[in-house]
Design a protein around this motif. Structure first.
Motif, PDB file in Angstrom:
ATOM      1  N   LEU A   1       9.372  -2.367  -1.763  1.00 24.31           N
ATOM      2  CA  LEU A   1       8.567  -1.152  -1.862  1.00 24.31           C
ATOM      3  C   LEU A   1       7.218  -1.432  -2.510  1.00 24.31           C
ATOM      4  O   LEU A   1       6.181  -0.879  -2.114  1.00 24.31           O
ATOM      5  CB  LEU A   1       9.327  -0.089  -2.661  1.00 24.31           C
ATOM      6  CG  LEU A   1       8.596   1.221  -2.947  1.00 24.31           C
ATOM      7  CD1 LEU A   1       8.245   1.944  -1.655  1.00 24.31           C
ATOM      8  CD2 LEU A   1       9.440   2.114  -3.846  1.00 24.31           C
ATOM      9  N   SER A   2       7.207  -2.316  -3.494  1.00 24.02           N
ATOM     10  CA  SER A   2       5.976  -2.597  -4.242  1.00 24.02           C
ATOM     11  C   SER A   2       4.871  -3.173  -3.364  1.00 24.02           C
ATOM     12  O   SER A   2       3.691  -3.088  -3.712  1.00 24.02           O
ATOM     13  CB  SER A   2       6.268  -3.560  -5.398  1.00 24.02           C
ATOM     14  OG  SER A   2       6.798  -4.784  -4.900  1.00 24.02           O
ATOM     15  N   THR A   3       5.227  -3.746  -2.220  1.00 18.23           N
ATOM     16  CA  THR A   3       4.218  -4.349  -1.351  1.00 18.23           C
ATOM     17  C   THR A   3       3.483  -3.322  -0.490  1.00 18.23           C
ATOM     18  O   THR A   3       2.476  -3.662   0.137  1.00 18.23           O
ATOM     19  CB  THR A   3       4.856  -5.405  -0.425  1.00 18.23           C
ATOM     20  OG1 THR A   3       5.771  -4.752   0.483  1.00 18.23           O
ATOM     21  CG2 THR A   3       5.597  -6.462  -1.218  1.00 18.23           C
ATOM     22  N   VAL A   4       3.973  -2.085  -0.459  1.00 13.61           N
ATOM     23  CA  VAL A   4       3.350  -1.083   0.409  1.00 13.61           C
ATOM     24  C   VAL A   4       2.880   0.161  -0.345  1.00 13.61           C
ATOM     25  O   VAL A   4       2.392   1.111   0.270  1.00 13.61           O
ATOM     26  CB  VAL A   4       4.329  -0.660   1.536  1.00 13.61           C
ATOM     27  CG1 VAL A   4       4.628  -1.838   2.451  1.00 13.61           C
ATOM     28  CG2 VAL A   4       5.626  -0.083   0.978  1.00 13.61           C
ATOM     29  N   VAL A   5       3.018   0.170  -1.665  1.00 12.39           N
ATOM     30  CA  VAL A   5       2.575   1.307  -2.475  1.00 12.39           C
ATOM     31  C   VAL A   5       1.244   0.953  -3.138  1.00 12.39           C
ATOM     32  O   VAL A   5       1.104  -0.105  -3.754  1.00 12.39           O
ATOM     33  CB  VAL A   5       3.627   1.671  -3.548  1.00 12.39           C
ATOM     34  CG1 VAL A   5       3.090   2.785  -4.468  1.00 12.39           C
ATOM     35  CG2 VAL A   5       4.927   2.102  -2.896  1.00 12.39           C
ATOM     36  N   HIS A   6       0.266   1.834  -2.995  1.00  8.61           N
ATOM     37  CA  HIS A   6      -1.076   1.614  -3.550  1.00  8.61           C
ATOM     38  C   HIS A   6      -1.464   2.807  -4.428  1.00  8.61           C
ATOM     39  O   HIS A   6      -1.108   3.950  -4.123  1.00  8.61           O
ATOM     40  CB  HIS A   6      -2.097   1.437  -2.436  1.00  8.61           C
ATOM     41  CG  HIS A   6      -1.680   0.452  -1.387  1.00  8.61           C
ATOM     42  ND1 HIS A   6      -1.989  -0.883  -1.446  1.00  8.61           N
ATOM     43  CD2 HIS A   6      -0.950   0.626  -0.244  1.00  8.61           C
ATOM     44  CE1 HIS A   6      -1.485  -1.505  -0.395  1.00  8.61           C
ATOM     45  NE2 HIS A   6      -0.840  -0.612   0.350  1.00  8.61           N
TER      46      HIS A   6
ATOM     47  N   GLU B   1      -4.373   5.194  -5.807  1.00  8.06           N
ATOM     48  CA  GLU B   1      -5.718   5.725  -5.635  1.00  8.06           C
ATOM     49  C   GLU B   1      -6.450   5.194  -4.395  1.00  8.06           C
ATOM     50  O   GLU B   1      -6.973   5.957  -3.584  1.00  8.06           O
ATOM     51  CB  GLU B   1      -6.589   5.474  -6.867  1.00  8.06           C
ATOM     52  CG  GLU B   1      -5.998   5.969  -8.186  1.00  8.06           C
ATOM     53  CD  GLU B   1      -5.781   7.481  -8.216  1.00  8.06           C
ATOM     54  OE1 GLU B   1      -6.360   8.190  -7.378  1.00  8.06           O
ATOM     55  OE2 GLU B   1      -5.026   7.942  -9.085  1.00  8.06           O
ATOM     56  N   ARG B   2      -6.512   3.874  -4.222  1.00  7.52           N
ATOM     57  CA  ARG B   2      -7.182   3.277  -3.058  1.00  7.52           C
ATOM     58  C   ARG B   2      -6.336   2.130  -2.532  1.00  7.52           C
ATOM     59  O   ARG B   2      -5.589   1.515  -3.271  1.00  7.52           O
ATOM     60  CB  ARG B   2      -8.594   2.779  -3.411  1.00  7.52           C
ATOM     61  CG  ARG B   2      -9.577   3.895  -3.757  1.00  7.52           C
ATOM     62  CD  ARG B   2     -10.917   3.343  -4.186  1.00  7.52           C
ATOM     63  NE  ARG B   2     -11.539   2.510  -3.140  1.00  7.52           N
ATOM     64  CZ  ARG B   2     -12.246   3.006  -2.119  1.00  7.52           C
ATOM     65  NH1 ARG B   2     -12.425   4.319  -1.996  1.00  7.52           N
ATOM     66  NH2 ARG B   2     -12.792   2.187  -1.229  1.00  7.52           N
ATOM     67  N   PHE B   3      -6.524   1.818  -1.273  1.00  8.18           N
ATOM     68  CA  PHE B   3      -5.754   0.714  -0.666  1.00  8.18           C
ATOM     69  C   PHE B   3      -6.061  -0.590  -1.388  1.00  8.18           C
ATOM     70  O   PHE B   3      -7.209  -0.925  -1.640  1.00  8.18           O
ATOM     71  CB  PHE B   3      -6.124   0.587   0.819  1.00  8.18           C
ATOM     72  CG  PHE B   3      -5.264  -0.405   1.550  1.00  8.18           C
ATOM     73  CD1 PHE B   3      -4.084  -0.003   2.149  1.00  8.18           C
ATOM     74  CD2 PHE B   3      -5.629  -1.738   1.645  1.00  8.18           C
ATOM     75  CE1 PHE B   3      -3.295  -0.903   2.823  1.00  8.18           C
ATOM     76  CE2 PHE B   3      -4.846  -2.654   2.310  1.00  8.18           C
ATOM     77  CZ  PHE B   3      -3.651  -2.236   2.906  1.00  8.18           C
ATOM     78  N   GLY B   4      -4.998  -1.345  -1.672  1.00  7.18           N
ATOM     79  CA  GLY B   4      -5.168  -2.626  -2.327  1.00  7.18           C
ATOM     80  C   GLY B   4      -5.186  -2.539  -3.837  1.00  7.18           C
ATOM     81  O   GLY B   4      -5.224  -3.538  -4.500  1.00  7.18           O
TER      82      GLY B   4
END
Length: 220
Positions: free
Chosen positions: A210-215, A217-220
């Motif tokens: 899950l941590s790899t796809v949660v951002h 405020e902004r992407f990345g």
């Protein structure tokens, strides 16, 4: 008009059953028994699909129930051809891994549910779709998810077949030209479902954390 307060979910079996259904849901292929689905159960599952949220309250989906053995065989033959097209594009380890993966249970399930998307449902001015043309398509996919979770809760298996050409499926089940076929779902009784998805079990691909796809405020 007075608003009725929605009931608060309990931290008991009801909530646990929801999460259990989400985590038990599998793309079913080899586990179908061929036994017919009880009509009352099928109606509940389709009713759950029909209760999905939809842009502008358009409910832009249609469900074609296919039980004809001849139609099931015809579609399976088409899918087998498309499977070979994909297989021919692979090489080495990918080809070997894919050769072990069963991609459909079309005849074994005994029931195909073809889900179509009708963009004309609701007229030309659909509330909420003016800026995002695909909002109706997304609504149809939500109906499929509802169907899948309801079927899982009922002990049924569902397999989404995507190895087909849309024009072929549209013609096979008689969809009008403006209705897009979104999915062929194999639905039926199963002996059980595997603990892990087939693509994980056969080493095609594994779930990401899950941590790899949660951002934030902004992407990345």
């Amino acid at each position: 008009m007075a608003l009725r307060r929605a009931p608060r979910p309990e931290r008991g079996w009801q909530l646990m059953e929801l999460y259990d259904a989400i985590n038990r849901r599998r793309d079913t292929r080899a586990e179908f028994t061929g036994e017919p689905v009880d009509p009352a159960v099928l109606e509940r599952v389709l009713s759950a699909a029909h209760a999905a949220p939809s842009v502008g309250m358009t409910q832009p989906w249609d469900f074609v129930l296919v039980r004809s053995a001849e139609t099931l065989r015809t579609f399976r033959e088409h899918v087998a051809t498309e499977r070979e097209v994909f297989a021919d594009s692979l090489a080495g380890e990918r080809s070997e891994t894919f050769s072990k993966i069963k991609i459909e249970g079309i005849c074994e399930s005994g029931l195909g549910v073809v889900v179509g998307y009708d963009p004309t449902r609701g007229g030309s001015q659909v509330l909420g779709r003016h800026a995002i043309a695909d909002a109706g398509l997304y609504s149809t996919v939500l109906a499929i998810q509802n169907l899948w979770l309801a079927a899982t809760a009922e002990g049924l298996g569902v397999g989404w077949v995507s190895f087909y050409r849309e024009e072929f499926l549209r013609s096979l089940v008689g969809l009008p030209d403006h209705v897009r076929p979104v999915a062929w779902l194999c639905v039926g009784q199963v002996v059980g479902v595997p603990d892990a998805p087939d693509l994980e079990r056969f080493g095609w691909r594994h779930r990401s954390a899950l941590s790899t796809v949660v951002h934030e405020e902004r992407f990345g």
